[in-house]
Design a protein around this motif. Structure first.
Motif, mmCIF file in Angstrom:
data_model
loop_
_atom_site.group_PDB
_atom_site.id
_atom_site.type_symbol
_atom_site.label_atom_id
_atom_site.label_comp_id
_atom_site.label_asym_id
_atom_site.label_seq_id
_atom_site.Cartn_x
_atom_site.Cartn_y
_atom_site.Cartn_z
ATOM 1 N N TRP A 143 0.853 -1.189 0.000
ATOM 2 C CA TRP A 143 0.000 0.000 0.000
ATOM 3 C C TRP A 143 0.881 1.229 0.000
ATOM 4 C CZ3 TRP A 143 -5.147 -0.082 -0.718
ATOM 5 C CH2 TRP A 143 -5.840 -1.282 -0.451
ATOM 6 N N VAL A 144 0.493 2.255 -0.757
ATOM 7 C CA VAL A 144 1.214 3.520 -0.781
ATOM 8 C C VAL A 144 0.190 4.644 -0.685
ATOM 9 C CG1 VAL A 144 1.215 3.574 -3.314
ATOM 10 C CG2 VAL A 144 2.909 4.917 -2.064
ATOM 11 N N LEU A 145 0.520 5.683 0.068
ATOM 12 C CA LEU A 145 -0.405 6.799 0.205
ATOM 13 C C LEU A 145 -0.650 7.477 -1.142
ATOM 14 C CD1 LEU A 145 0.685 8.604 3.495
ATOM 15 C CD2 LEU A 145 -1.384 7.264 3.115
ATOM 16 N N GLN A 146 -1.880 7.905 -1.342
ATOM 17 C CA GLN A 146 -2.248 8.563 -2.597
ATOM 18 C C GLN A 146 -1.438 9.834 -2.819
ATOM 19 O OE1 GLN A 146 -6.437 9.714 -2.972
ATOM 20 N NE2 GLN A 146 -6.403 8.910 -5.057
ATOM 21 N N GLN A 147 -1.079 10.530 -1.730
ATOM 22 C CA GLN A 147 -0.311 11.761 -1.877
ATOM 23 C C GLN A 147 1.148 11.505 -2.242
ATOM 24 O OE1 GLN A 147 -0.655 13.379 2.156
ATOM 25 N NE2 GLN A 147 1.505 12.983 2.497
ATOM 26 N N ASN A 148 1.624 10.282 -2.059
ATOM 27 C CA ASN A 148 3.037 9.975 -2.291
ATOM 28 C C ASN A 148 3.244 9.560 -3.748
ATOM 29 O OD1 ASN A 148 5.728 9.345 -2.070
ATOM 30 N ND2 ASN A 148 5.497 8.032 -0.277
ATOM 31 N N THR A 149 3.161 10.537 -4.622
ATOM 32 C CA THR A 149 3.229 10.243 -6.055
ATOM 33 C C THR A 149 4.608 9.749 -6.490
ATOM 34 O OG1 THR A 149 3.675 12.586 -6.486
ATOM 35 C CG2 THR A 149 1.381 11.860 -6.619
ATOM 36 N N ARG A 156 5.602 1.685 -9.965
ATOM 37 C CA ARG A 156 5.204 1.423 -11.355
ATOM 38 C C ARG A 156 6.429 1.118 -12.214
ATOM 39 N NH1 ARG A 156 1.108 5.514 -10.218
ATOM 40 N NH2 ARG A 156 -0.963 4.564 -10.468
ATOM 41 N N ASP A 157 7.496 1.857 -11.997
ATOM 42 C CA ASP A 157 8.738 1.596 -12.735
ATOM 43 C C ASP A 157 9.281 0.209 -12.431
ATOM 44 O OD1 ASP A 157 8.588 4.131 -13.827
ATOM 45 O OD2 ASP A 157 10.085 5.009 -12.476
ATOM 46 N N CYS A 158 8.951 -0.298 -11.243
ATOM 47 C CA CYS A 158 9.373 -1.638 -10.840
ATOM 48 C C CYS A 158 8.358 -2.710 -11.251
ATOM 49 C CB CYS A 158 9.601 -1.690 -9.329
ATOM 50 S SG CYS A 158 11.034 -0.734 -8.767
ATOM 51 N N GLY A 159 7.362 -2.330 -12.038
ATOM 52 C CA GLY A 159 6.446 -3.309 -12.611
ATOM 53 C C GLY A 159 5.114 -3.473 -11.922
ATOM 54 N N ALA A 160 4.833 -2.660 -10.900
ATOM 55 C CA ALA A 160 3.574 -2.803 -10.172
ATOM 56 C C ALA A 160 2.431 -2.135 -10.922
ATOM 57 C CB ALA A 160 3.687 -2.196 -8.784
ATOM 58 N N GLY A 184 -5.155 5.190 0.303
ATOM 59 C CA GLY A 184 -3.996 4.414 -0.095
ATOM 60 C C GLY A 184 -4.271 3.665 -1.379
ATOM 61 N N LEU A 185 -3.229 3.422 -2.148
ATOM 62 C CA LEU A 185 -3.326 2.656 -3.384
ATOM 63 C C LEU A 185 -2.676 1.300 -3.168
ATOM 64 C CD1 LEU A 185 -3.686 5.640 -4.275
ATOM 65 C CD2 LEU A 185 -2.496 5.047 -6.392
ATOM 66 N N ARG A 186 -3.386 0.244 -3.570
ATOM 67 C CA ARG A 186 -2.779 -1.086 -3.530
ATOM 68 C C ARG A 186 -2.017 -1.289 -4.842
ATOM 69 N NH1 ARG A 186 -4.454 -6.111 -0.874
ATOM 70 N NH2 ARG A 186 -6.589 -5.316 -0.630
ATOM 71 N N MET A 187 -0.708 -1.436 -4.724
ATOM 72 C CA MET A 187 0.153 -1.695 -5.873
ATOM 73 C C MET A 187 0.520 -3.176 -5.845
ATOM 74 S SD MET A 187 0.315 1.488 -6.897
ATOM 75 C CE MET A 187 1.576 1.476 -8.182
ATOM 76 N N ALA A 188 0.309 -3.860 -6.954
ATOM 77 C CA ALA A 188 0.446 -5.318 -6.954
ATOM 78 C C ALA A 188 1.338 -5.822 -8.085
ATOM 79 C CB ALA A 188 -0.931 -5.965 -7.065
ATOM 80 N N TRP A 189 2.017 -6.923 -7.772
ATOM 81 C CA TRP A 189 2.773 -7.706 -8.749
ATOM 82 C C TRP A 189 2.156 -9.112 -8.739
ATOM 83 C CZ3 TRP A 189 4.871 -4.335 -5.268
ATOM 84 C CH2 TRP A 189 5.725 -3.337 -5.742
ATOM 85 N N PRO A 190 1.433 -9.506 -9.779
ATOM 86 C CA PRO A 190 0.754 -10.809 -9.768
ATOM 87 C C PRO A 190 1.704 -12.003 -9.719
ATOM 88 C CG PRO A 190 -0.178 -9.355 -11.437
ATOM 89 C CD PRO A 190 1.068 -8.708 -10.953
#
Length: 202
Positions: A143-149, A156-160, A184-190
């Motif tokens: 999870w990453v805070l929405q404000q932490n762009t 995202r650069d790491c593939g999430a 918060g945004l859930r960033m995932a790597w399947p």
């Protein structure tokens, strides 16, 4: 969490000219981990968590969490990155945390003066390798805070991929500590097996 894929330490455990020393955290590392964690929150969570919490209770709060976490590890692993005996980053992953998204990268922090040196990428790669070796599934998320762009772009650069947005729980379980309710945004790597661009750099 730290098998060697392009390891930067020699057989004696000392730092090579290519990067930091990597090791698993022990119970007596709780204080220095907590201090780095608190400093990172203070720098990056302003506006999401209350100033009164960040400037007051956060160090004690994190020390309590890490002391308990490292005293009795439960299906998890914490890797430290050190330079000249100084903690410069860490990652903590909980295996098989979610039946859909897999293992949870609960924390990944790098000291401010070592950001953009590749340590964060290597820590994330070590988390992925640990998941591939210890978890029952290949998925990984955080999870990453929405404000932490900036952090969002890094992941995202790491593939999430961002798969959902949800309210963030207040730190310490006290709603009064929040300036509103951050998202918060859930960033995932399947599948961590596809994270070769990270594994090759570790």
């Amino acid at each position: 969490m730290i098998p060697s894929f392009g390891e930067t330490t020699g057989p004696d455990g000392q730092e090579s000219r290519f990067g930091p020393v990597w090791r698993l955290a022990a119970a007596n590392d709780a204080d220095q981990i907590a201090m780095l964690h608190a400093d990172s929150w203070r720098r990056h969570y302003r506006g999401a968590y209350a100033d009164s919490f960040l400037d007051g209770d956060v160090a004690a709060d994190r020390r309590s969490v890490w002391s308990a976490r490292l005293a009795a590890p439960a299906n998890s692993e914490t890797v430290l990155a050190e330079r000249d005996g100084r903690l410069v980053g860490f990652v903590h992953v909980v295996f098989d945390d979610d039946p859909v998204w897999g293992s949870f990268v609960d924390n990944l922090h790098v000291v401010h003066d070592q950001r953009r040196t590749g340590i964060g990428t290597q820590l994330l790669g070590r988390a992925a390798r640990a998941v591939s070796e210890r978890a029952s599934g290949n998925g990984m998320y955080l999870w990453v805070l929405q404000q932490n762009t900036a952090a969002q772009q890094f992941y995202r650069d790491c593939g999430a991929t961002c798969v959902e947005t949800a309210p963030v729980s207040p730190p310490g379980g006290d709603p009064a500590r929040l300036n509103g309710t951050p998202s918060g945004l859930r960033m995932a790597w399947p599948d961590v097996a596809r994270m070769s661009h990270l594994l090759d750099g570790c």
